[in-house]
Scaffold this motif. Structure first.
Motif, PDB file in Angstrom:
ATOM      1  N   PHE A 235       0.840  -1.199   0.000  1.00  0.00           N
ATOM      2  CA  PHE A 235       0.000   0.000   0.000  1.00  0.00           C
ATOM      3  C   PHE A 235       0.880   1.256   0.000  1.00  0.00           C
ATOM      4  O   PHE A 235       0.656   2.190  -0.779  1.00  0.00           O
ATOM      5  N   TYR A 236       1.869   1.286   0.881  1.00  0.00           N
ATOM      6  CA  TYR A 236       2.754   2.451   0.940  1.00  0.00           C
ATOM      7  C   TYR A 236       3.575   2.594  -0.328  1.00  0.00           C
ATOM      8  O   TYR A 236       3.811   3.703  -0.813  1.00  0.00           O
ATOM      9  N   ARG A 237       3.989   1.479  -0.897  1.00  0.00           N
ATOM     10  CA  ARG A 237       4.768   1.542  -2.137  1.00  0.00           C
ATOM     11  C   ARG A 237       3.914   2.067  -3.287  1.00  0.00           C
ATOM     12  O   ARG A 237       4.364   2.859  -4.099  1.00  0.00           O
ATOM     13  N   PHE A 238       2.665   1.598  -3.370  1.00  0.00           N
ATOM     14  CA  PHE A 238       1.760   2.094  -4.408  1.00  0.00           C
ATOM     15  C   PHE A 238       1.515   3.593  -4.241  1.00  0.00           C
ATOM     16  O   PHE A 238       1.438   4.341  -5.223  1.00  0.00           O
ATOM     17  N   ASN A 239       1.363   4.027  -3.016  1.00  0.00           N
ATOM     18  CA  ASN A 239       1.061   5.422  -2.726  1.00  0.00           C
ATOM     19  C   ASN A 239       2.191   6.350  -3.172  1.00  0.00           C
ATOM     20  O   ASN A 239       1.954   7.499  -3.554  1.00  0.00           O
ATOM     21  N   GLU A 240       3.415   5.821  -3.158  1.00  0.00           N
ATOM     22  CA  GLU A 240       4.566   6.638  -3.508  1.00  0.00           C
ATOM     23  C   GLU A 240       4.973   6.519  -4.974  1.00  0.00           C
ATOM     24  O   GLU A 240       5.793   7.298  -5.455  1.00  0.00           O
ATOM     25  N   ASP A 241       4.407   5.565  -5.678  1.00  0.00           N
ATOM     26  CA  ASP A 241       4.811   5.306  -7.068  1.00  0.00           C
ATOM     27  C   ASP A 241       3.861   6.025  -8.029  1.00  0.00           C
ATOM     28  O   ASP A 241       2.727   5.594  -8.237  1.00  0.00           O
ATOM     29  N   SER A 242       4.322   7.095  -8.631  1.00  0.00           N
ATOM     30  CA  SER A 242       3.480   7.898  -9.533  1.00  0.00           C
ATOM     31  C   SER A 242       3.300   7.247 -10.904  1.00  0.00           C
ATOM     32  O   SER A 242       2.486   7.707 -11.709  1.00  0.00           O
ATOM     33  N   ARG A 243       4.043   6.208 -11.192  1.00  0.00           N
ATOM     34  CA  ARG A 243       3.926   5.540 -12.495  1.00  0.00           C
ATOM     35  C   ARG A 243       2.651   4.697 -12.586  1.00  0.00           C
ATOM     36  O   ARG A 243       2.176   4.401 -13.682  1.00  0.00           O
TER      37      ARG A 243
END
Length: 235
Positions: free
Chosen positions: A11-19
């Motif tokens: 979840f945190y990784r998705f939140n930070e990944d703008s791609r």
């Protein structure tokens, strides 16, 4: 495998990944669901149609683009198969550290125990075993279909012939049915895989009977005579 830790980390990784876009996220969670179904084994088999349905992604090009990008960005390892009878493989990347990962690294799905269960979630192997075989898609992944028929299609023309005989249907229709769907890869409308070939056979027979009735109605027999005619009567 810690379900909560993994979802929290992703979840945190998705939140930070703008791609990422919604299709990436939806496909990932569909893959995660199947990974969960197969008890978080190191790698597992998928079928494109099932993942597209689960992720609500309707475009084939969008699906291929997103799943390859997820692989390129190290969210998963995608190993496509060019053989339609063998499923592509997926390995989900782990973004948290724990001693439980050591157990995960040695876990590979077993394909031998699927028939022991009747419900959707219970159709996963009872225990994770080791297997280096590339198993056909219909044996290990199409869980919803396995529940209904155990296989996508009949093993041979003889199996179809026996099924038609059991129902009192013509042998020639059995051959026509088998050869037709064998030629198109047991698909309906080119894209939809046959789920229940016995039900499809019943529909085939019903359609064949309707065709015969239409032919008879369009070509009536004008030479019919009365069967109880008394030939002793004068003309």
């Amino acid at each position: 495998m810690n379900y909560i830790k993994h979802l929290t980390a992703i979840f945190y990784r998705f939140n930070e990944d703008s791609r990422l876009n919604p299709s990436h996220v939806s496909i990932y969670y569909a893959l995660f669901h199947y990974w969960n179904v197969f008890r978080f084994c190191k790698q597992f088999y998928i079928q494109r149609q099932e993942i597209m349905e689960a992720s609500k992604v309707g475009s084939l090009s969008t699906y291929h683009k997103c799943i390859r990008e997820l692989s390129d960005w190290n969210y998963i390892l995608y190993m496509p198969s060019k053989n339609p009878l063998k499923g592509s493989q997926v390995k989900i990347s782990i973004f948290w550290t724990s001693d439980e990962q050591a157990e995960y690294e040695h876990s590979i799905c077993s394909v031998n125990d699927l028939d022991k269960f009747e419900t959707f979630l219970e159709q996963v192997a009872e225990e994770s075993g080791k297997s280096s075989e590339i198993a056909p898609v219909y044996e290990i992944n199409n869980i919803k279909h396995i529940k209904q028929n155990k296989t996508y299609w009949p093993k041979s023309e003889l199996e179809v012939l026996n099924f038609f005989k059991k129902n009192g249907w013509p042998d020639n229709e059995a051959s026509k049915f088998y050869l037709h769907y064998e030629a198109v890869g047991w698909k309906i409308n080119r894209n939809t895989q046959v789920v229940n070939w016995q039900a499809l056979a019943k529909r085939w027979i019903k359609k064949a009977e309707e065709i015969q009735q239409n032919i008879k109605s369009k070509n009536p027999d004008h030479l019919k005579i009365k069967k109880n005619k008394n030939y002793g009567e004068p003309l």
